[in-house]
Write a protein that holds these residues in place. Structure first.
Motif, PDB file in Angstrom:
ATOM      1  N   ASP A 218     -12.516  16.111  -6.841  1.00 35.40           N
ATOM      2  CA  ASP A 218     -12.029  14.969  -6.063  1.00 35.40           C
ATOM      3  C   ASP A 218     -12.154  13.683  -6.866  1.00 35.40           C
ATOM      4  O   ASP A 218     -11.282  12.806  -6.798  1.00 35.40           O
TER       5      ASP A 218
ATOM      6  N   GLY B  60       1.701   3.716  -3.693  1.00 42.67           N
ATOM      7  CA  GLY B  60       0.948   4.959  -3.700  1.00 42.67           C
ATOM      8  C   GLY B  60      -0.551   4.762  -3.549  1.00 42.67           C
ATOM      9  O   GLY B  60      -1.318   5.722  -3.634  1.00 42.67           O
TER      10      GLY B  60
ATOM     11  N   VAL C 206      -1.150   4.660 -10.558  1.00 44.31           N
ATOM     12  CA  VAL C 206      -0.655   3.523  -9.777  1.00 44.31           C
ATOM     13  C   VAL C 206      -0.414   2.304 -10.663  1.00 44.31           C
ATOM     14  O   VAL C 206       0.551   1.563 -10.466  1.00 44.31           O
TER      15      VAL C 206
ATOM     16  N   LYS D 275      -5.102   9.292  -9.887  1.00 38.75           N
ATOM     17  CA  LYS D 275      -4.217   8.528  -9.005  1.00 38.75           C
ATOM     18  C   LYS D 275      -4.308   7.029  -9.286  1.00 38.75           C
ATOM     19  O   LYS D 275      -3.289   6.332  -9.278  1.00 38.75           O
TER      20      LYS D 275
ATOM     21  N   GLY E 175      -2.158   4.195  -0.890  1.00 38.88           N
ATOM     22  CA  GLY E 175      -2.613   4.923   0.287  1.00 38.88           C
ATOM     23  C   GLY E 175      -2.932   6.376   0.022  1.00 38.88           C
ATOM     24  O   GLY E 175      -3.647   7.020   0.807  1.00 38.88           O
ATOM     25  N   ASP E 176      -2.421   6.926  -1.091  1.00 42.05           N
ATOM     26  CA  ASP E 176      -2.663   8.328  -1.425  1.00 42.05           C
ATOM     27  C   ASP E 176      -3.935   8.540  -2.245  1.00 42.05           C
ATOM     28  O   ASP E 176      -4.321   9.686  -2.473  1.00 42.05           O
ATOM     29  N   ILE E 177      -4.556   7.453  -2.716  1.00 46.65           N
ATOM     30  CA  ILE E 177      -5.767   7.614  -3.538  1.00 46.65           C
ATOM     31  C   ILE E 177      -6.870   8.266  -2.723  1.00 46.65           C
ATOM     32  O   ILE E 177      -7.535   9.195  -3.178  1.00 46.65           O
ATOM     33  N   ASN E 178      -7.100   7.790  -1.522  1.00 46.36           N
ATOM     34  CA  ASN E 178      -8.027   8.427  -0.582  1.00 46.36           C
ATOM     35  C   ASN E 178      -7.352   8.470   0.775  1.00 46.36           C
ATOM     36  O   ASN E 178      -7.513   7.555   1.591  1.00 46.36           O
ATOM     37  N   PRO E 179      -6.586   9.541   1.055  1.00 47.25           N
ATOM     38  CA  PRO E 179      -5.790   9.605   2.292  1.00 47.25           C
ATOM     39  C   PRO E 179      -6.633   9.547   3.559  1.00 47.25           C
ATOM     40  O   PRO E 179      -6.132   9.184   4.625  1.00 47.25           O
TER      41      PRO E 179
ATOM     42  N   THR F  83       0.835  -1.202   0.000  1.00 49.90           N
ATOM     43  CA  THR F  83       0.000   0.000   0.000  1.00 49.90           C
ATOM     44  C   THR F  83       0.867   1.248   0.000  1.00 49.90           C
ATOM     45  O   THR F  83       0.622   2.201  -0.757  1.00 49.90           O
ATOM     46  N   ASP F  84       1.900   1.256   0.827  1.00 46.16           N
ATOM     47  CA  ASP F  84       2.788   2.417   0.920  1.00 46.16           C
ATOM     48  C   ASP F  84       3.679   2.544  -0.312  1.00 46.16           C
ATOM     49  O   ASP F  84       3.873   3.652  -0.844  1.00 46.16           O
TER      50      ASP F  84
ATOM     51  N   GLN G   2      -9.344  13.691  -9.435  1.00 50.48           N
ATOM     52  CA  GLN G   2      -8.051  13.381  -8.827  1.00 50.48           C
ATOM     53  C   GLN G   2      -7.949  11.909  -8.453  1.00 50.48           C
ATOM     54  O   GLN G   2      -6.892  11.290  -8.601  1.00 50.48           O
TER      55      GLN G   2
END
Length: 361
Positions: free
Chosen positions: A277, A219, A288, A284, A221-225, A215-216, A280
Motif C-alpha cells: 500500500d 487523480g 499526479v 500515485k 482522490g485515488d491516492i487514498n480512496p 481533486t477529481d 502504491q
C-alpha cells in the motif's frame, strides 16, 4: 508572498502533550475554541479556509497549508512567509490552561526556494533553533538540531527535536514506535499536469467547489480512496487538501507556477500496514505531479518503511541520488532520500557513524 515568487516549501511543527485528567485526555486540545485557534494562527499570519473532523481529530485547511488537532498532539505546517514558530508559546499556554503539559517537539523543513524573503525567526536554521530553545520549557532537556544534506544543494532536511526524560525511554503515548510519518517535497513539476492547478478566470466557483474539481481532475482522490477529503483551490492558482482516514491524516499542497513549481505530500501510517500500500501510494503521488526533483523524509523507529521508497519511485524514472539517516530523541530514525530524473550514482550516509556507502548506479 516572496519577491520572486511564492514560497512552496513548508515549515512543519509537531507538539505532543500529556495530562492526568482522563476527561481532558479524551478531548484535550480539541476543546480549544475556534477563536483561540485563530489567535494562534494570527501570530503565524494565516487563517482557516476549510475544515473537517471525525471522532479522532480535526483537520483544517489553512490559507497557507494545514493544521491537525488531536487530543494530545497538534501539527501545523505553513508555507509562504508565515512565521510558524510564533505559534509555539501560545499553544503551550493554551494547552496548560487545559491541564496539558508539553512533552515533545519536532520541527522540520526543507530548503527554502526564496530564503532571503523569510522573516524572523525563519531567516536561518540557526535562528530557528535559537528561537525554539528560548520558547520551549527547560523540561524538554533532550534536544538535537541537524541539517541533513543531500548531493543536491537545492535539497536538504532541517530537523530539530526536543523532549523530556519520559520520552527518551518510552514511546509517545499517541505515536507508538511502529508509526511513521512521511514527508514528500517535489519541485519542477510536469508543466502540463501543473496547469490543472490553475483556475479559469471568472469561473464563478468558490474555493471548495473548485478544489473538489481539481481533486477529481488530477487523480488526487485515488491516492487514498478511503479518505474523507477536505480540499480548497486558490485563485488564480494553487491547491490544498487534507484527507482523514480513521485516526490518520494525509495532506497535499501545490504551488504550480512555472519557475518555482512545488508540491508536497505528507501522510502517517504504521509499519504493520501492507507495505504494498505504501508503494502504491508513492507511485500515485509521483504520477499526479511527475516532478523532476523530489525528496522523501521518513520518521520512524523502524526501518520497515523507508527501504521501500526507492523501490517504489525508481521504476517511474526517478533515480535515488542520496540517502542519509540520523537518530533523534523520541522521534526515532529520520531517513532523508533525494531523487532526480538524471542518471548518476547515489550513496547512503549514516550520520551516526559518518559512513558513506555507494549503493548503485
Amino acid at each position: 508572498m516572496a519577491e520572486s515568487g511564492f514560497e512552496g516549501f513548508e515549515k512543519r511543527l509537531e507538539l505532543h502533550f500529556f495530562g492526568d485528567d482522563p476527561v481532558i485526555h479524551d478531548m484535550g486540545l480539541r476543546l480549544l475554541d475556534f477563536d483561540s485557534l485563530q489567535e494562534v494562527l494570527d501570530a503565524v499570519q494565516c487563517t482557516v479556509v476549510s475544515a473537517v473532523g471525525n471522532q479522532y481529530f480535526d483537520a483544517y485547511v489553512l490559507s497557507e497549508s494545514s493544521l491537525f488537532v488531536y487530543p494530545t498532539k497538534i501539527i501545523i505546517k505553513t508555507c509562504g512567509t508565515t512565521q510558524l514558530l510564533k505559534s509555539v508559546r501560545p499553544l503551550i499556554n493554551y494547552a496548560h490552561d487545559l491541564g496539558l503539559t508539553i512533552c515533545s517537539c519536532r520541527y522540520t523543513r526543507g530548503n527554502f526556494i526564496f530564503p532571503k524573503s523569510q522573516p524572523f525567526p525563519h531567516t536561518s536554521f540557526k535562528e530557528e533553533v535559537i528561537y525554539l530553545e528560548d520558547k520551549l520549557p527547560i523540561t524538554l532537556c533532550y534536544r538535537k538540531a541537524t541539517v541533513m544534506p543531500s548531493k543536491m544543494t537545492s535539497h536538504a532536511w532541517h530537523v530539530f527535536t526536543a523532549c523530556d526524560q519520559t520520552q527518551v525511554v518510552t514511546p509517545l503515548p499517541n505515536m507508538p514506535d511502529i508509526a511513521f510519518t512521511m514527508e514528500i517535497c517535489m519541485t519542477d513539476l510536469d508543466r502540463v499536469l501543473a496547469r490543472k492547478f490553475f483556475r479559469r478566470p471568472n469561473d464563478g466557483k468558490n474555493g471548495d467547489t473548485a478544489g473538489k474539481e481539481m481533486t477529481d481532475l488530477t487523480g488526487i482522490g485515488d491516492i487514498n480512496p478511503g479518505a474523507i477529503i477536505c480540499d480548497f483551490a486558490f485563485d488564480p492558482c494553487g491547491y490544498s487538501m487534507n484527507g482523514i482516514d480513521g485516526d490518520r491524516y494525509s495532506t497535499i499542497h501545490v504551488t504550480p507556477e512555472d519557475g518555482y513549481s512545488y508540491a508536497s505530500y505528507e501522510c502517517v501510517g504504521s509499519v504493520y500496514d501492507d507495505q504494498d500500500d505504501v508503494v502504491q501510494m508513492l507511485k500515485k503521488v509521483v504520477q499526479v505531479f511527475r516532478p523532476a526533483t523530489m525528496s522523501v523524509s521518513t520518521t520512524c523507529a523502524s526501518h520497515e518503511v523507508w527501504t521501500r521508497v526507492a523501490h517504489a519511485i525508481e521504476p517511474l524514472g526517478l533515480k535515488c541520488r542520496s540517502c542519509i539517516m540520523d537518530e533523534f530523541p523520541s522521534a526515532g530514525t529520520v531517513v532523508f532520500q533525494t531523487f532526480t530524473v538524471a542518471r548518476r550514482k547515489y550513496s547512503a550516509v549514516d550520520t551516526r557513524g559518518g559512513v558513506e556507502l555507494e549503493l548503485g548506479a
